[in-house]
Design an enzyme around this catalytic site. Structure first.
Site, mmCIF file in Angstrom:
data_model
loop_
_atom_site.group_PDB
_atom_site.id
_atom_site.type_symbol
_atom_site.label_atom_id
_atom_site.label_comp_id
_atom_site.label_asym_id
_atom_site.label_seq_id
_atom_site.Cartn_x
_atom_site.Cartn_y
_atom_site.Cartn_z
ATOM 1 N N ASP A 1 0.836 -1.199 0.000
ATOM 2 C CA ASP A 1 0.000 0.000 0.000
ATOM 3 C C ASP A 1 0.878 1.259 0.000
ATOM 4 O O ASP A 1 2.079 1.195 -0.298
ATOM 5 C CB ASP A 1 -0.931 -0.070 1.228
ATOM 6 C CG ASP A 1 -2.267 0.568 0.957
ATOM 7 O OD1 ASP A 1 -2.285 1.706 0.460
ATOM 8 O OD2 ASP A 1 -3.298 -0.053 1.256
ATOM 9 N N ASP B 1 -10.408 3.415 -3.490
ATOM 10 C CA ASP B 1 -11.093 2.180 -3.106
ATOM 11 C C ASP B 1 -12.470 2.109 -3.764
ATOM 12 O O ASP B 1 -13.344 2.926 -3.477
ATOM 13 C CB ASP B 1 -11.239 2.110 -1.583
ATOM 14 C CG ASP B 1 -9.887 1.921 -0.907
ATOM 15 O OD1 ASP B 1 -8.854 2.049 -1.595
ATOM 16 O OD2 ASP B 1 -9.875 1.646 0.296
HETATM 17 C C1 GLA Z 1 -6.399 0.987 1.509
HETATM 18 C C2 GLA Z 1 -6.470 0.076 0.299
HETATM 19 C C3 GLA Z 1 -7.528 -0.991 0.524
HETATM 20 C C4 GLA Z 1 -7.237 -1.766 1.785
HETATM 21 C C5 GLA Z 1 -7.104 -0.813 2.968
HETATM 22 C C6 GLA Z 1 -6.637 -1.539 4.217
HETATM 23 O O1 GLA Z 1 -7.552 1.732 1.657
HETATM 24 O O2 GLA Z 1 -6.740 0.801 -0.861
HETATM 25 O O3 GLA Z 1 -7.593 -1.862 -0.591
HETATM 26 O O4 GLA Z 1 -6.058 -2.490 1.619
HETATM 27 O O5 GLA Z 1 -6.170 0.212 2.679
HETATM 28 O O6 GLA Z 1 -6.530 -0.695 5.298
#
Ligand code: GLA
Length: 510
Positions: free
Chosen positions: A253, A316
């Site tokens: 991430d 997301d």
């Molecule tokens: C971010 C990512 C998600 C998930 C969350 C976990 O928002 O984009 O896909 O992995 O972190 O905290």
């Protein structure tokens, strides 16, 4: 020529009528697999020399089934009862093999290519991820249950392979819940799991024993997005830990790394990914790397160069439960067309518009709810993902799959589009208002075509040969129904329900 809906319905008959009906109710279009063997999924697999090899031949049909592989190179063996291919290849090379499966109802065979070299992820990843249904409640048991369900539901017989833990397996230093607390790292500085994951190696052993692969998540920052321990300053130790634990996939991430980046230059955006992929390359194990930084600085332009096997192209998709439908069209269709993302994906490195948000998802209020996508939107979702060569990672509750959701996830002719070995992502080829035609060139010279209706009323969508680069008569096959529709020349049209799709494959008629 402008046709009335009536004349069109008459002209294309049942297809149009049933597409119109599919707008309203969840109609399962995917035929159930037969009892005889059928080999599915990817037709090519990349591995590095010296890395442990694991690939399970995905096949539907009655069990018991016996598997064999013709031409398997030295160093590999196949378990005839499970179809699991294991071992290790010493040298680089391409090996054309034939998979065989046999049961009391019949036999099947399919060509397959093993490519031992530097490149992993020769086709988009297929699997399951914990985030959108379990978010910060994920546990060892949930992951084992997911692996069980991947096998029991038959999903793995269609090529799904990865069982991926998302955020929240590491210690969260500020947690009130004792099951998230503990020593963040051991004496050597390697990251520890929290008490919800008492034995990571035992967990990956469990997943591998089923012929599946295991994925994990971390962030280049001090903390992950959900406030758990991240990899900053411990990157090498943590990757070594993941190797010891036996993971095969890493989602990396960005969260909390903004505080570490010096500025918003491309070099700074790339830095954590260059670092991590360099460490991964030095490991005696293949770990697929998925970048998750939401598309910043046009990551598609450099995701491959920094060692990513895929990169998230937007935020997301399911961040706001009630707006998943909006996000689907915005982050899927619009981001892909506007940025011409088809130019950047390909074998080894894929655009990633985020997970398949089907079935039961977290409602972010402590419970779960069925996806807010309408049935038509769900068909549009999986169809678009397959056309643009996106990873097919389901993130709903895999232990609670209804027939409709399972049908969406396991249509082998749709999956064949996604996993096509040419690896050329599709693109938008025509747009008239809310009506869009997307096409993807496939290895055998045929073309997958999605006729999408983004409007809120039934509409007739026309795919013109001049937009698709086709000439001459084409045999048109409906992929969701797995049925030939006849031959068309010059154009093909279908009535498509609101926010829906008709997905076809066109092959030049002989
Ligand atoms: C971010 C990512 C998600 C998930 C969350 C976990 O928002 O984009 O896909 O992995 O972190 O905290």
């Amino acid at each position: 020529m402008k046709k009335t809906l009536f004349s069109l319905l008459a002209a294309i008959g049942l297809l149009a009528v049933s597409s119109a009906l599919a707008a309203a109710a969840p109609v399962t279009l995917t035929p159930k697999p037969g009892p005889e063997p059928r080999i599915n999924g990817a037709k090519v697999f990349g591995v590095r020399p010296g890395s442990p090899f694991l690939f399970t031949i995905p096949a539907t049909g009655e069990r018991p089934m016996t598997f064999a592989v013709d031409g398997l190179p030295a160093g590999l063996r196949v378990d005839p009862a499970t179809g699991q291919i294991t071992g290790m290849l010493k040298d680089k090379g391409e090996y054309a093999v034939t998979f065989r499966a046999e049961n009391s109802k019949g036999k099947a065979s399919r060509g397959f290519k093993i490519v031992c070299g530097d490149t992993l992820a020769l086709t988009p990843h297929m699997g399951w991820n914990s985030w959108y249904v379990w978010e910060n409640h994920v546990t060892d048991k949930i992951m084992r249950d997911a692996a069980d369900a991947m096998a029991a539901s038959g999903m793995m017989d269609h090529g799904y392979m990865y069982i991926n833990i998302d955020d929240c397996w590491a210690v969260r230093p500020d947690a009130k819940d004792p099951t998230l607390l503990g020593e963040p790292r051991d004496k050597a500085g390697k990251v520890n799991s929290n008490p919800r994951f008492p034995d990571m190696k035992a967990l990956t052993d469990y997943i591998h024993a089923k012929g599946l692969k295991a994925g994990i998540y971390t962030s280049p920052g001090v903390f992950t997005c959900a406030g758990h321990v991240g990899a900053f300053g411990h990157e090498k130790q943590d990757i070594e830990r993941f190797v010891e634990w036996g993971f095969d996939f890493l989602k990396y991430d960005w969260c909390s790394y903004s505080a570490k980046a010096k500025d918003k230059s491309r070099a700074e955006y790339q830095k954590p990914y260059r670092l991590i992929s360099g460490i991964l390359k030095a490991q005696p194990r293949d770990i697929v790397l998925n970048l998750c930084q939401y598309g910043m600085d046009n990551v598609w332009e450099w995701g491959r160069e920094v060692g990513g096997n895929s990169w998230r192209t937007a935020g997301d998709l399911g961040g706001d439960f009630d707006k998943i439908g909006l996000a689907l069209f915005r982050d899927g269709f619009d981001v892909y067309a506007k940025n011409e993302l088809h130019k950047f994906g390909g074998p080894g490195a894929w655009n990633d518009p985020d997970y398949l948000l089907l079935g039961y998802l977290s409602n972010w209020k402590g419970g779960t709810a069925l996806t807010p996508l309408t049935p038509n939107e769900q068909y549009a979702h999986v169809s678009l993902w397959s056309l643009v060569a996106a990873p097919l990672i389901f993130s709903g509750d895999i232990t609670r799959l209804d027939d409709f959701t399972l049908g969406l996830l396991t249509n082998d002719e749709v999956i064949d589009v996604d996993q096509d070995p040419l690896g050329k992502p599709g693109r938008r080829m025509a747009k008239t208002g809310d009506l869009e035609v997307w096409g993807r060139e496939l290895e055998d010279g045929s073309l997958a075509v999605g006729l999408f209706n983004r409007g809120s009323a039934l509409a007739v969508v026309t795919a013109n040969w001049k937009d698709l680069g086709l000439s001459g008569p084409q045999v048109v096959r409906d992929l969701w129904r797995q049925k030939d529709l006849g031959t068309s020349d010059g154009s093909f049209e279908a009535a498509v329900g609101p926010h829906g799709v008709v997905l076809v494959r066109m092959r030049a008629a002989k």
